[in-house]
Design an enzyme around this catalytic site. Structure first.
Site, PDB file in Angstrom:
ATOM      1  N   ALA A  12       7.800  28.750  -4.229  1.00  0.00           N
ATOM      2  CA  ALA A  12       6.411  28.317  -3.988  1.00  0.00           C
ATOM      3  C   ALA A  12       6.142  26.906  -4.516  1.00  0.00           C
ATOM      4  CB  ALA A  12       5.455  29.317  -4.627  1.00  0.00           C
ATOM      5  N   HIS A  52      -7.636  42.616  -6.865  1.00  0.00           N
ATOM      6  CA  HIS A  52      -7.063  43.675  -7.714  1.00  0.00           C
ATOM      7  C   HIS A  52      -7.546  43.568  -9.151  1.00  0.00           C
ATOM      8  CE1 HIS A  52      -3.495  44.346  -4.742  1.00  0.00           C
ATOM      9  NE2 HIS A  52      -4.632  44.846  -4.298  1.00  0.00           N
ATOM     10  N   GLU A  79      11.489  35.012   0.653  1.00  0.00           N
ATOM     11  CA  GLU A  79      12.264  35.678   1.718  1.00  0.00           C
ATOM     12  C   GLU A  79      11.269  36.355   2.656  1.00  0.00           C
ATOM     13  OE1 GLU A  79      14.400  38.279  -0.838  1.00  0.00           O
ATOM     14  OE2 GLU A  79      12.666  39.574  -1.184  1.00  0.00           O
ATOM     15  N   CYS A  93     -16.036  48.942 -18.729  1.00  0.00           N
ATOM     16  CA  CYS A  93     -16.349  50.237 -19.339  1.00  0.00           C
ATOM     17  C   CYS A  93     -16.201  51.324 -18.284  1.00  0.00           C
ATOM     18  CB  CYS A  93     -17.778  50.249 -19.883  1.00  0.00           C
ATOM     19  SG  CYS A  93     -18.256  51.865 -20.533  1.00  0.00           S
ATOM     20  N   VAL A 133      -3.588  39.296 -10.978  1.00  0.00           N
ATOM     21  CA  VAL A 133      -4.605  39.546 -12.007  1.00  0.00           C
ATOM     22  C   VAL A 133      -4.523  38.499 -13.124  1.00  0.00           C
ATOM     23  CG1 VAL A 133      -4.801  42.008 -11.482  1.00  0.00           C
ATOM     24  CG2 VAL A 133      -3.074  41.252 -13.147  1.00  0.00           C
TER      25      VAL A 133
HETATM   26  N1  APR Z   1       8.257  31.587  -4.685  1.00  0.00           N
HETATM   27  C1  APR Z   1       7.790  32.235  -3.592  1.00  0.00           C
HETATM   28  N2  APR Z   1       7.866  33.577  -3.425  1.00  0.00           N
HETATM   29  C2  APR Z   1       8.432  34.277  -4.419  1.00  0.00           C
HETATM   30  C3  APR Z   1       8.944  33.671  -5.593  1.00  0.00           C
HETATM   31  C4  APR Z   1       8.836  32.271  -5.700  1.00  0.00           C
HETATM   32  N3  APR Z   1       9.285  31.615  -6.773  1.00  0.00           N
HETATM   33  N4  APR Z   1       9.458  34.656  -6.374  1.00  0.00           N
HETATM   34  C5  APR Z   1       9.271  35.814  -5.713  1.00  0.00           C
HETATM   35  N5  APR Z   1       8.669  35.596  -4.543  1.00  0.00           N
HETATM   36  C6  APR Z   1       8.255  36.576  -3.525  1.00  0.00           C
HETATM   37  C7  APR Z   1       9.214  37.741  -3.394  1.00  0.00           C
HETATM   38  O1  APR Z   1      10.216  37.442  -2.426  1.00  0.00           O
HETATM   39  C8  APR Z   1       8.282  38.869  -2.919  1.00  0.00           C
HETATM   40  O2  APR Z   1       8.238  38.918  -1.495  1.00  0.00           O
HETATM   41  O3  APR Z   1       7.028  37.127  -3.947  1.00  0.00           O
HETATM   42  C9  APR Z   1       6.907  38.472  -3.454  1.00  0.00           C
HETATM   43  C10 APR Z   1       6.432  39.358  -4.598  1.00  0.00           C
HETATM   44  O4  APR Z   1       6.254  40.647  -4.074  1.00  0.00           O
HETATM   45  P1  APR Z   1       5.725  41.807  -5.046  1.00  0.00           P
HETATM   46  O5  APR Z   1       6.515  41.787  -6.304  1.00  0.00           O
HETATM   47  O6  APR Z   1       5.701  43.059  -4.217  1.00  0.00           O
HETATM   48  O7  APR Z   1       4.247  41.372  -5.425  1.00  0.00           O
HETATM   49  P2  APR Z   1       2.936  41.477  -4.537  1.00  0.00           P
HETATM   50  O8  APR Z   1       3.260  41.354  -3.080  1.00  0.00           O
HETATM   51  O9  APR Z   1       1.971  40.522  -5.109  1.00  0.00           O
HETATM   52  O10 APR Z   1       2.427  42.980  -4.847  1.00  0.00           O
HETATM   53  C11 APR Z   1       1.168  43.348  -4.303  1.00  0.00           C
HETATM   54  O11 APR Z   1       1.323  45.473  -5.421  1.00  0.00           O
HETATM   55  O12 APR Z   1       1.853  46.680  -7.263  1.00  0.00           O
HETATM   56  C12 APR Z   1       0.817  46.120  -6.578  1.00  0.00           C
HETATM   57  O13 APR Z   1      -1.213  45.492  -7.536  1.00  0.00           O
HETATM   58  C13 APR Z   1       0.122  45.098  -7.417  1.00  0.00           C
HETATM   59  O14 APR Z   1      -0.980  43.091  -6.654  1.00  0.00           O
HETATM   60  C14 APR Z   1       0.241  43.819  -6.603  1.00  0.00           C
HETATM   61  C15 APR Z   1       0.506  44.330  -5.204  1.00  0.00           C
END
Ligand code: APR
Length: 232
Positions: free
Chosen positions: A218, A108, A202, A116, A92
């Protein structure tokens, strides 16, 4: 070479090196807050001030963050293959747009948008938002962040569904593969013949759905992967 149709799904991990918290990593947002307190329609009805405090803090941090090399590399890929690259982001923050990506769906929602709750009017979000901010269209005092909460329908299906059907290459970057429908996109596109690539720190929960994986930060892996695509 015939331009491929490339669909890229991004998650919080692509913005981690810009200083924005992920959700499920150690110390992530869901370690600090309960989803049911800040990210559901019921939470907003129960305590709109708490919900706005959660998103106001994230909006401020996102506004102070900068796009990183991964966001910039994806914008470069789109610039080289206009019309053939779509980014579907679960994020977001506005870092993809600020990096220059244009063909972009925020499934999202967006921190920088206000909605609103009464009439669905949308407008640019102020840095600090309150539920009592009057809607510019209907004057109701039911202002919410333009965020898709748990239990609500994600945005953009009219763009996402055809793009997934037409994808030759599906790439997931920085997402743990825990939230649907996004977590099913790799399996769905693979069944339709797309090549699927996972780029993450991972192995994600849906790692088995991917034909190819690259693990690492990344900002290191994404620019190298984009270069490999542009060299083909
Ligand atoms: N480079 C690459 N990957 C990374 C890095 C990095 N520097 N840091 C963290 N990650 C990876 C983590 O290993 C993890 O697998 O990014 C992923 C983040 O996962 P989440 O925290 O679960 O986020 P996301 O998958 O975007 O969540 C999806 O869940 O809560 C809802 O709406 C929210 O959009 C979100 C959705």
């Amino acid at each position: 070479m015939t331009p491929e149709k490339i669909v890229i799904l991004t998650g919080a991990g692509i913005s981690a090196e810009s200083g924005l918290s992920t959700f499920r990593d150690a110390g992530g947002l869901w370690a600090q807050h309960r989803v049911e307190d800040v990210a559901t329609p019921e939470a907003y009805q129960r305590d709109p001030t708490l919900v706005h405090a959660f998103y106001n803090a994230r909006r401020t941090r996102a506004a102070e963050a900068e796009p990183n090399a991964a966001h910039i590399a994806l914008a470069r890929l789109e610039a080289k293959h206009p019309g053939d690259v779509l980014i579907i982001t679960q994020n977001v923050d506005d870092l993809h747009a600020r990096a220059g990506s244009r063909n972009l769906v925020h499934m999202h929602g967006r921190l920088m948008g206000a909605l609103c709750h009464a009439c669905q009017h949308r407008w640019p979000a102020p840095r600090e938002m309150r539920a009592t901010d009057p809607c510019p269209a209907c004057n109701a005092a039911q202002t919410r962040p333009d965020i898709v909460w748990f239990g609500e329908v994600p945005y953009g299906a009219e763009i996402i569904d055809p793009a997934l059907s037409a994808a030759d290459l599906f790439v997931a970057i920085g997402t743990s593969g825990n939230v649907y429908p996004a977590a099913a996109y790799a399996q769905h596109t693979a069944r339709l013949g797309a090549h699927t690539v996972q780029i993450n720190l991972e192995a994600a929960s849906n790692a088995r759905d991917f034909a190819e994986s690259h693990f690492g930060p990344a900002t290191d892996v994404v620019p190298k992967w984009v270069e490999s695509i542009l060299r083909r």
